[in-house]
Design an enzyme around this catalytic site. Structure first.
Site, PDB file in Angstrom:
ATOM      1  N   LYS A 145      81.217   7.295   4.275  1.00 18.40           N
ATOM      2  CA  LYS A 145      82.630   7.134   4.595  1.00 18.40           C
ATOM      3  C   LYS A 145      83.300   6.719   3.187  1.00 18.40           C
ATOM      4  O   LYS A 145      82.858   6.286   2.124  1.00 18.40           O
ATOM      5  CB  LYS A 145      82.704   6.026   5.637  1.00 18.40           C
ATOM      6  CG  LYS A 145      81.997   4.644   5.236  1.00 18.40           C
ATOM      7  CD  LYS A 145      81.808   3.706   6.353  1.00 18.40           C
ATOM      8  CE  LYS A 145      80.811   4.098   7.454  1.00 18.40           C
ATOM      9  NZ  LYS A 145      81.620   4.458   8.571  1.00 18.40           N
ATOM     10  N   ARG A 146      84.866   6.432   3.376  1.00 17.86           N
ATOM     11  CA  ARG A 146      85.410   6.021   2.488  1.00 17.86           C
ATOM     12  C   ARG A 146      85.106   4.669   1.979  1.00 17.86           C
ATOM     13  O   ARG A 146      84.621   3.920   2.787  1.00 17.86           O
ATOM     14  CB  ARG A 146      87.037   5.978   2.806  1.00 17.86           C
ATOM     15  CG  ARG A 146      87.704   7.425   2.877  1.00 17.86           C
ATOM     16  CD  ARG A 146      87.602   8.116   1.366  1.00 17.86           C
ATOM     17  NE  ARG A 146      88.516   7.607   0.533  1.00 17.86           N
ATOM     18  CZ  ARG A 146      89.619   8.082   0.074  1.00 17.86           C
ATOM     19  NH1 ARG A 146      90.096   9.303   0.619  1.00 17.86           N
ATOM     20  NH2 ARG A 146      90.441   7.391  -0.776  1.00 17.86           N
ATOM     21  N   LYS A 187      85.170  -1.539   5.339  1.00 14.06           N
ATOM     22  CA  LYS A 187      84.004  -0.939   5.791  1.00 14.06           C
ATOM     23  C   LYS A 187      82.617  -1.446   5.399  1.00 14.06           C
ATOM     24  O   LYS A 187      81.504  -1.398   5.855  1.00 14.06           O
ATOM     25  CB  LYS A 187      83.994   0.343   5.675  1.00 14.06           C
ATOM     26  CG  LYS A 187      85.042   1.300   6.057  1.00 14.06           C
ATOM     27  CD  LYS A 187      85.277   2.672   5.463  1.00 14.06           C
ATOM     28  CE  LYS A 187      86.526   3.504   6.066  1.00 14.06           C
ATOM     29  NZ  LYS A 187      86.453   4.007   7.337  1.00 14.06           N
ATOM     30  N   THR A 209      84.374   8.559  13.392  1.00 15.91           N
ATOM     31  CA  THR A 209      83.892   9.571  13.761  1.00 15.91           C
ATOM     32  C   THR A 209      82.549   9.900  13.388  1.00 15.91           C
ATOM     33  O   THR A 209      81.634  10.857  13.735  1.00 15.91           O
ATOM     34  CB  THR A 209      84.889  10.629  13.701  1.00 15.91           C
ATOM     35  OG1 THR A 209      85.236  10.835  12.366  1.00 15.91           O
ATOM     36  CG2 THR A 209      85.957  10.693  14.685  1.00 15.91           C
TER      37      THR A 209
END
Ligand code: NBG
Length: 756
Positions: free
Chosen positions: A492-493, A498, A600
């Site tokens: 992911k980024r 995160k 997602t």
């Protein structure tokens, strides 16, 4: 050629059927469409895989490498853009007349490589080869203005811009499953209104003669490489208005060709704003109706609101767009007046002013999108609840029915059928192929878990996928892994919320733990990271470098490397995701609760049989409900607990004092263990985690460690693990983008499929 004809035939048929039925159309306005490669998608959806394979075999060409030759058009940053791509495919599958509208960036998201472990960015030049999917539409163009003067005529006005560019359409067909329907993705590129200033050129001023061209083209030159961070660039506001204005004009043109009463527009056009990037659509549509088509202001607002709906994708304050009023007035003087008028009308009705469209000299795009939309949606249950409780609390009180939830979804055609052909075949042999059009039928797998052989076959599929990944890692990156090891993936980024740094801290602690007890029984693990950091986001770039430095030390350690390896793969994109996801055993979804709107990637990995280790954040909550709590490794604070903990002074210091393992891992960041020539390199990260620690890495560490050891125990029992993995596949059917799109059709768009 036949192949292209097949697509184009479907495309024209779909357009004809939509006109004949005079059906309501869905318009999806998005700054980003992260399509990835399209050839395989098209072959799959037209069910031509076997035929194409036999043709290529005859020609002596291998299909795999051929598919990988297509450039991965990275016209998006991350989840938001990929969601838009999944939604387009799903709308075509469901035969909903729909158009995607966006920007044809000359340069997509930057290409990432590493030099000494550091991220280096280079331009993504996807358009240097021909884009075989796009049809240029020279006849489809609109002039889009900026700046200039406004002359008031009663309550309406005439706007005379002093700068103009041409928006020129490029169409790409998006084929649905089984190829029965194709919709259009229309991307705009900017061109100068006059190609060339011959007078200036003849006078010898060559540079000035080329200027208008350069200025115009700058608008669609680059995709801003920001993800959930604010970008204050003037050019970005121009991009937003440019594509929104061109799209709205196209929508009105299409409507007016067959209808004469614009009051009916809301029954024929559902316009979805993907985040606030196209939120200028509110004032622009009012302007087109009020100034140019002479509806009263109130009526224009009502018509616009009947068409518009807005999806919010983040609650991070730095990502909620705001534009300085001065800038807005300079670039879009008429729109600024209309925003003031909308604001005044709102204030008159609700004098509290807590929901002002303007504050501190800035236009607030979130509230603007909210008041101009008849529906506003969040992208997971938790996110929607938090929207109601926080950013839009006041507006929600005034308009209690406006906010709805539409949890994100993913297309199973790309993320299971094409990405994981082995698992798709096993599913097909077990329950047939109905799942491709109705993913919830994956639940029918469950009764087969006790059949002789099913779980063995499931395990064999995963193993074969892991072997493929191991082979590719060795070939492409010189990384050698044991395919029997647990493949633990965080893709992911890169962002503090995160918490890739939580993950790497745990790896450091594990490395130390192995040294403490080298003979203890363990399961081997390969930790894989991939993702890009925004070029201006220094902390995120430091996290990348840290992971690369840690990988170098740990992988070279003969004591620990049989048990633990770390790899950061460069240039994460859709194609790399397709490679990694089918091979994942463990999916890291470890954001600070309350920060990840949905996710997602979490859905894609669960669908492909990875178990999640995760917090109660975004769609993780719903994944856990669907796949079963016993098949999900939960850890960490809830969103409410996060708020309480953050209010506690010294929360990080206390967590570190309570956990010697954490203290020891942090010490390695301070003493240069991973940055020998430059011992101070990671002091900043260590100080952040032990000081302000806004994202509560320290406070969630102990429970993360506990959950990871539970993961180890579960993985050591292959029979238990494969059953849990299969439950993840069987329970993920609800996360189909088809389900999400049906939700939008029912709750937001009031649109229906068209029968051919
Ligand atoms: C992202 C969220 C993700 C979510 C995607 C798609 C933005 C602004 N938001 O959690 O961070 O899955 O949107 O909804 O990119």
């Amino acid at each position: 050629m036949r192949f292209a004809d097949e697509i184009v035939d479907r495309w024209f048929e779909s357009i004809r059927a939509t006109y004949n039925a005079d059906a309501k159309r869905v318009y999806y306005l998005s700054m980003e469409f992260l399509l990835g490669r399209l050839l395989e998608d098209a072959i799959t959806n037209l069910r031509l895989t076997e035929r194409v394979q036999s043709v290529t075999r005859e020609l002596g060409i291998e299909l795999g490498p051929l598919l990988h030759d297509e450039p991965d058009s990275a016209l998006g940053n991350g989840g938001l853009g990929r969601l838009a791509a999944c939604f387009l495919e799903s709308m075509s599958t469901l035969k909903i007349p729909a158009h995607g509208y966006g920007i044809r960036y000359e340069y997509g998201l930057f290409r990432q490589s590493f030099v000494d472990g550091r991220q280096v960015e280079s331009p993504e030049t996807w358009l240097q080869t021909v884009d075989p999917w796009a049809f240029e539409r020279p006849e489809l163009k609109f002039e889009i203005g900026f700046g200039g003067k406004v002359e008031e005529i009663g309550t309406a006005a005439r706007w005379t811009p002093d700068e103009a560019v041409i928006a020129q359409a490029h169409d790409t067909p998006i084929v649905g499953w089984r190829g029965r329907w194709a919709n259009t993705l229309r991307l705009w590129s900017a061109r100068p209104t006059e190609i060339f200033d011959l007078a200036r050129f003849n006078a010898g001023d060559f540079a000035a003669a080329a200027e208008p061209e350069a200025l115009a083209r700058a608008i669609t030159r680059v995709l801003y490489p920001d993800d959930t961070t604010e970008s204050g660039k003037e050019l970005r506001l121009k991009q937003e208005y440019f594509f929104t204005a061109a799209s709205l004009r196209d929508i009105l043109r299409r409507f007016e060709r067959t209808h004469d009463d614009l009051r009916k527009l809301p029954t024929k056009a559902a316009i979805q704003l993907n985040d606030t990037h196209p939120a200028i659509a509110g004032p622009e549509l009012v302007r087109l109706l009020h100034d140019e088509r002479h509806f009263s202001f109130d009526e224009a607002v009502e018509i616009a609101r009947g068409c518009l709906a807005y999806t919010n994708h983040t609650l991070l304050p730095e990502a909620l767009e705001r534009w300085p009023e001065d800038l807005m007035r300079r670039l879009l003087p008429r729109h600024m007046q209309l925003i003031e008028r909308l604001d005044a009308a709102h204030e008159a009705k609700h004098p509290s002013r807590q929901v002002a469209l303007r504050a501190h000299g800035e236009v607030q795009m979130g509230p603007l999108a909210f008041v101009m939309a008849h529906r506003v949606n969040g992208v997971s249950k938790l996110h929607t609840r938090l929207m109601k409780d926080t950013v839009f609390a006041e507006l929600n009180r005034l308009y209690p029915d406006r906010i709805v939830n539409e949890t994100n979804g993913i297309t199973p055609r790309r993320w299971l059928m094409s990405a994981n052909p082995r698992l798709s075949s096993l599913i097909g042999e077990t329950i047939g192929n109905g799942w491709l059009a109705n993913l919830e039928r994956l639940a029918e797998l469950e009764p087969h878990f006790d059949d002789a052989g099913f779980l063995d076959a499931y395990a064999a599929v995963k193993h074969a996928n892991k072997r493929d990944l191991a082979g590719w890692l060795a070939r492409a990156h010189g990384v050698h892994i044991d395919p029997a090891a647990m493949i633990d993936i965080q893709i992911k980024r890169i962002h503090e919320y995160k918490r890739q740094h939580l993950n790497i801290l745990e790896a450091i602690a594990l490395w130390q733990d192995i040294h403490d007890a080298p003979n203890a029984e363990r399961v081997p693990r390969v930790k894989i990271f991939a993702g890009k950091a925004a070029p201006g986001y220094a902390f995120a770039k430091q996290i990348i470098r840290l992971i690369n430095d840690v990988a170098a030390v740990i992988n070279a350690d003969p004591v620990t490397s049989p048990w633990l390896q770390v790899a950061f793969l460069p240039n994460y994109n859709v194609s790399l995701a397709e490679r990694l996801i089918p091979a994942a055993d463990l999916s890291e979804q470890i954001s600070t609760a309350g920060k990840e709107a949905s996710g997602t990637g979490n859905m894609k990995m669960a669908l492909n049989g990875a178990l999640t280790i995760g917090t109660l954040d975004g769609a993780n909550v719903e994944i856990r409900e669907r796949v079963g709590a016993e098949n999900f490794f939960l850890f960490g604070m809830t969103a409410d607990e996060v708020l309480e903990r953050r209010a506690m002074p010294d929360h990080a210091a206390r967590a570190i004092a309570d956990d010697p393992r954490l203290a020891r891992a942090l010490e390695t960041l301070r003493n240069g263990t991973f940055s020998a020539p430059d011992p101070g390199r990671y002091r900043g990260i260590a100080d952040n985690i032990s000081g302000p620690d806004y994202f509560l890495v320290a406070s969630d560490f102990s429970d993360f460690w506990r959950a990871q050891r539970e993961v180890d125990r579960a993985f050591a029992d292959p029979a238990r693990w494969v059953r849990a993995a299969a439950h993840n596949t069987a329970g993920s059917g609800w996360f189909s983008a088809d389900r999400a799109i049906r939700g939008y059709m029912r709750d937001v768009w009031d649109a229906a499929p068209v029968e051919l």
